[in-house]
Design a protein around this motif. Structure first.
Motif, PDB file in Angstrom:
ATOM      1  N   ASP A 108     -37.948 -32.161 -24.106  1.00 42.11           N
ATOM      2  CA  ASP A 108     -36.858 -32.868 -23.447  1.00 42.11           C
ATOM      3  C   ASP A 108     -36.297 -33.892 -24.432  1.00 42.11           C
ATOM      4  N   LEU A 109     -35.531 -33.398 -25.395  1.00 38.19           N
ATOM      5  CA  LEU A 109     -34.980 -34.268 -26.433  1.00 38.19           C
ATOM      6  C   LEU A 109     -33.966 -35.247 -25.841  1.00 38.19           C
ATOM      7  N   PRO A 110     -33.809 -36.412 -26.452  1.00 32.83           N
ATOM      8  CA  PRO A 110     -32.719 -37.303 -26.050  1.00 32.83           C
ATOM      9  C   PRO A 110     -31.373 -36.580 -26.144  1.00 32.83           C
ATOM     10  N   GLN A 111     -30.433 -36.959 -25.271  1.00 34.19           N
ATOM     11  CA  GLN A 111     -29.157 -36.248 -25.171  1.00 34.19           C
ATOM     12  C   GLN A 111     -28.322 -36.303 -26.444  1.00 34.19           C
ATOM     13  N   LEU A 112     -28.618 -37.262 -27.302  1.00 34.35           N
ATOM     14  CA  LEU A 112     -27.919 -37.362 -28.590  1.00 34.35           C
ATOM     15  C   LEU A 112     -27.955 -36.045 -29.338  1.00 34.35           C
ATOM     16  N   PHE A 113     -29.051 -35.285 -29.192  1.00 30.75           N
ATOM     17  CA  PHE A 113     -29.279 -34.093 -29.999  1.00 30.75           C
ATOM     18  C   PHE A 113     -28.648 -32.824 -29.419  1.00 30.75           C
ATOM     19  N   ASN A 114     -28.167 -32.851 -28.189  1.00 30.12           N
ATOM     20  CA  ASN A 114     -27.577 -31.640 -27.613  1.00 30.12           C
ATOM     21  C   ASN A 114     -26.456 -31.951 -26.632  1.00 30.12           C
ATOM     22  N   ALA A 115     -26.776 -32.518 -25.463  1.00 36.86           N
ATOM     23  CA  ALA A 115     -25.780 -32.697 -24.410  1.00 36.86           C
ATOM     24  C   ALA A 115     -24.595 -33.548 -24.845  1.00 36.86           C
ATOM     25  N   GLU A 116     -24.845 -34.602 -25.600  1.00 37.97           N
ATOM     26  CA  GLU A 116     -23.746 -35.477 -26.019  1.00 37.97           C
ATOM     27  C   GLU A 116     -22.781 -34.763 -26.957  1.00 37.97           C
ATOM     28  N   LEU A 117     -23.295 -33.835 -27.753  1.00 44.35           N
ATOM     29  CA  LEU A 117     -22.415 -33.061 -28.632  1.00 44.35           C
ATOM     30  C   LEU A 117     -21.445 -32.228 -27.804  1.00 44.35           C
ATOM     31  N   ILE A 118     -21.923 -31.657 -26.701  1.00 43.37           N
ATOM     32  CA  ILE A 118     -21.060 -30.848 -25.845  1.00 43.37           C
ATOM     33  C   ILE A 118     -20.111 -31.729 -25.035  1.00 43.37           C
ATOM     34  N   GLN A 119     -20.614 -32.855 -24.560  1.00 48.21           N
ATOM     35  CA  GLN A 119     -19.764 -33.772 -23.801  1.00 48.21           C
ATOM     36  C   GLN A 119     -18.606 -34.290 -24.646  1.00 48.21           C
ATOM     37  N   ASN A 120     -18.828 -34.377 -25.955  1.00 49.12           N
ATOM     38  CA  ASN A 120     -17.781 -34.816 -26.887  1.00 49.12           C
ATOM     39  C   ASN A 120     -17.321 -33.656 -27.767  1.00 49.12           C
ATOM     40  N   PHE A 190     -43.542 -24.215 -28.955  1.00 42.47           N
ATOM     41  CA  PHE A 190     -42.741 -25.369 -28.546  1.00 42.47           C
ATOM     42  C   PHE A 190     -41.323 -25.205 -29.097  1.00 42.47           C
ATOM     43  N   TYR A 191     -40.345 -25.263 -28.194  1.00 41.56           N
ATOM     44  CA  TYR A 191     -38.936 -25.069 -28.578  1.00 41.56           C
ATOM     45  C   TYR A 191     -38.256 -26.428 -28.705  1.00 41.56           C
ATOM     46  N   ILE A 192     -37.548 -26.609 -29.821  1.00 44.09           N
ATOM     47  CA  ILE A 192     -36.840 -27.865 -30.098  1.00 44.09           C
ATOM     48  C   ILE A 192     -35.339 -27.634 -29.885  1.00 44.09           C
ATOM     49  N   PRO A 193     -34.746 -28.157 -28.801  1.00 46.17           N
ATOM     50  CA  PRO A 193     -33.339 -27.867 -28.487  1.00 46.17           C
ATOM     51  C   PRO A 193     -32.345 -28.786 -29.200  1.00 46.17           C
ATOM     52  N   LEU A 194     -32.434 -28.833 -30.520  1.00 39.11           N
ATOM     53  CA  LEU A 194     -31.443 -29.549 -31.324  1.00 39.11           C
ATOM     54  C   LEU A 194     -30.283 -28.616 -31.620  1.00 39.11           C
ATOM     55  N   TYR A 195     -29.046 -29.058 -31.403  1.00 36.51           N
ATOM     56  CA  TYR A 195     -27.867 -28.258 -31.750  1.00 36.51           C
ATOM     57  C   TYR A 195     -27.477 -28.575 -33.194  1.00 36.51           C
ATOM     58  N   ALA A 196     -28.327 -28.138 -34.105  1.00 32.54           N
ATOM     59  CA  ALA A 196     -28.178 -28.501 -35.519  1.00 32.54           C
ATOM     60  C   ALA A 196     -26.871 -27.986 -36.107  1.00 32.54           C
ATOM     61  N   GLY A 197     -26.472 -26.771 -35.725  1.00 31.53           N
ATOM     62  CA  GLY A 197     -25.246 -26.192 -36.264  1.00 31.53           C
ATOM     63  C   GLY A 197     -24.005 -26.929 -35.789  1.00 31.53           C
ATOM     64  N   LEU A 198     -23.962 -27.264 -34.494  1.00 36.18           N
ATOM     65  CA  LEU A 198     -22.822 -28.015 -33.969  1.00 36.18           C
ATOM     66  C   LEU A 198     -22.785 -29.408 -34.574  1.00 36.18           C
ATOM     67  N   ALA A 199     -23.972 -29.995 -34.784  1.00 37.00           N
ATOM     68  CA  ALA A 199     -24.032 -31.351 -35.328  1.00 37.00           C
ATOM     69  C   ALA A 199     -23.510 -31.406 -36.761  1.00 37.00           C
ATOM     70  N   VAL A 200     -23.954 -30.480 -37.602  1.00 34.86           N
ATOM     71  CA  VAL A 200     -23.493 -30.508 -38.993  1.00 34.86           C
ATOM     72  C   VAL A 200     -22.054 -30.019 -39.096  1.00 34.86           C
ATOM     73  N   GLY A 201     -21.687 -29.061 -38.222  1.00 34.40           N
ATOM     74  CA  GLY A 201     -20.321 -28.543 -38.236  1.00 34.40           C
ATOM     75  C   GLY A 201     -19.283 -29.613 -37.971  1.00 34.40           C
ATOM     76  N   LYS A 202     -19.695 -30.647 -37.258  1.00 41.38           N
ATOM     77  CA  LYS A 202     -18.800 -31.757 -36.936  1.00 41.38           C
ATOM     78  C   LYS A 202     -18.311 -32.459 -38.203  1.00 41.38           C
ATOM     79  N   TYR A 203     -19.140 -32.408 -39.260  1.00 41.05           N
ATOM     80  CA  TYR A 203     -18.820 -33.155 -40.482  1.00 41.05           C
ATOM     81  C   TYR A 203     -18.451 -32.269 -41.670  1.00 41.05           C
TER      82      TYR A 203
END
Length: 497
Positions: A108-120, A190-203
């Motif tokens: 249950d990662l903090p939303q910074l790593f997934n949900a916030e990327l989608i919300q923004n 253990f699955y880590i739900p980081l949206y790494a591609g969306l996060a780096v793609g932003k920059y």
């Protein structure tokens, strides 16, 4: 309205249980054999015991319906209802053996790593908002523009899906996975739900973005995960992540170079990575299919589509869908385009210069449906989504680099490359060899056999629409996660660095 995140409860609350002595005192008058209520209680208990002993004979779908345990997805969009029934009870797994490879715990990662990327999501691309493409649990908007191309009964299975939506699709499937556990001590993986591609793609295409910007999400995630008890148990060997871009976008060695340095960070060393293109020489990279537009909801959807592409009348020997890369010296795709134009009686061309082939066009699917073979050179990297668009349409891929498919997607494609594809050495094409002459040598029977192998493998290269998957069918998600679980089982007791 933008999506929002639901935090799944880690454990269901335990109901209050009366004191044992009080319970006996309460039941004592009822348990006299001279009391009619005694026989009623014994009868009910006997029926429950008989039901438990026979539960293994109930169909799987019936058992889920009778024992729903709803787990909310990472976020819910207004147009869909993606919560799905899931079994997480240890006793049920023991009886029915649903999860022989083990269970997966989703952090249950903090939303910074997934949900916030989608919300923004409007911030993820400097040119055009990807919000629509990332909607509907990552499947994108419905592909109503294909209504004249695909059977009417299947139009609901088609979406304008972005090729970089992998992380969102996997996360939604994972929180509804039949072998998900809410108890980390019982997990195999253990699955880590980081949206790494969306996060780096932003920059990646943002002016003045720094190496620190591109590394931030991965770096902070690793700090968070390394503080978790179960990360320390095997030093990451039983952890995995989905990364929705190619491996090379996460392998920056110098600050001034392209992409993130995520994969090179020490904490990532032993974590298995599911990527749309892997580094063939890195054990922890696993190549998984690019998301296509076809997302079946039932086994019948798959059968209908397979029958449709099998019976399709194909008017063209081969086709090429793509654009040239003018900045690349001796661009091979430009050579293929010229080759096709010169063989216009046998080759159909869809020139994707500009934005002609962006999500939302029916021409790509029509071109593949009408062709026996589809030319698949490397894209901007060694792989391209077009490989899977081609095969979903029942067209036979023609490769010019072995790294485009053969060294990438071993879990998903047949072991014998010649059974479903054609390989032509690119240097022979550069030397003037005719692609048409090579393809015309295959008899009708050989073409039919290769096409049948392609059609047979369609379920393995698509991502099903239900977040719980399709009962009885293993899609690309199922194959990927089971493959990870097998690797972890194989590593147990083995050498780890």
């Amino acid at each position: 309205m933008l999506p929002y995140f639901h935090n799944s409860p880690l454990k269901p609350k335990t109901p209050d249980i009366p004191d044992r002595k009080s319970l006996i005192y309460f039941l004592q008058p009822l348990l006299s054999f001279h009391n009619p209520r005694t026989w009623l209680i014994l009868t009910v208990l006997l029926l429950q015991i008989l039901l438990l002993l026979n539960v293994h004979s109930l169909p799987f779908s019936i058992y889920i319906t009778s024992h729903p345990h709803h787990i909310p997805p990472p976020f819910t969009l207004p147009t869909t209802s993606s919560a799905a029934a899931i079994l997480t009870i240890t006793e049920v797994d023991t009886i029915t053996n649903l999860c022989p490879l083990g269970k997966v715990y989703v952090y249950d990662l903090p939303q910074l790593f997934n949900a916030e990327l989608i919300q923004n999501c409007h911030e993820l691309n400097p040119w055009i908002s990807p919000c629509e493409a990332l909607s509907n649990d990552g499947f994108g908007g419905r592909a109503t523009g294909l209504s004249k191309v695909v059977p009417e009964s299947l139009i609901g299975s088609w979406h304008w899906t972005d090729q970089f939506a992998l992380e969102l699709i996997y996360h939604n499937r994972m929180v509804n996975y039949r072998c998900r556990t809410m108890e980390p001590e019982s997990a195999t993986a253990f699955y880590i739900p980081l949206y790494a591609g969306l996060a780096v793609g932003k920059y990646l295409f943002k002016k003045n973005s720094s190496a620190k910007d591109r590394d931030m999400h991965c770096e902070l995630m690793l700090i968070w995960v390394q503080n978790q008890t179960y990360m320390k148990r095997k030093n990451g060997w039983d952890h995995f992540i989905s990364m929705g871009r190619i491996s090379w976008d996460f392998r920056r060695s110098k600050d001034k170079d392209w992409g993130s340095s995520c994969i090179y960070m020490p904490g990532m060393r032993n974590i298995t990575r599911l990527l749309i293109e892997k580094n063939p020489w890195d054990y922890f990279d696993i190549g998984v299919p690019y998301p296509t537009g076809f997302h079946p909801s039932t086994a019948n959807d798959i059968t209908q589509w397979q029958n449709f592409v099998r019976s399709r009348e194909r008017k063209t020997l081969f086709c090429f869908v793509g654009a040239t890369r003018g900045l690349i010296k001796n661009d091979f795709r430009g050579l293929l385009l010229s080759h096709c134009y010169s063989e216009s009686d046998s080759c159909r061309v869809l020139d994707c210069a500009g934005s002609k082939c962006s999500n939302g066009t029916s021409e790509i699917l029509e071109t593949f449906l009408d062709s026996d073979f589809c030319l698949q050179p490397r894209g901007d990297s060694f792989t391209r989504r077009s490989i899977f668009d081609c095969m979903v349409a029942g067209s036979i891929p023609v490769f010019f680099w072995k790294r485009t498919a053969y060294y990438q997607y071993e879990w998903f494609l047949p072991e014998e490359p010649e059974s479903y594809s054609v390989f032509i050495d690119r240097y022979e094409v550069k030397s003037g060899s005719s692609i048409k002459a090579v393809l015309e040598k295959f008899s009708k029977e050989q073409v039919k056999s290769m096409r049948e192998k392609v059609i047979e493998n369609i379920p393995k290269i698509v991502y099903a629409k239900p977040n719980g998957g399709i009962n009885g069918i293993k899609d690309a998600f199922d194959i990927a996660v089971e493959g990870v679980l097998r690797r972890i089982k194989k590593q147990e007791g083995g050498y780890k660095w």
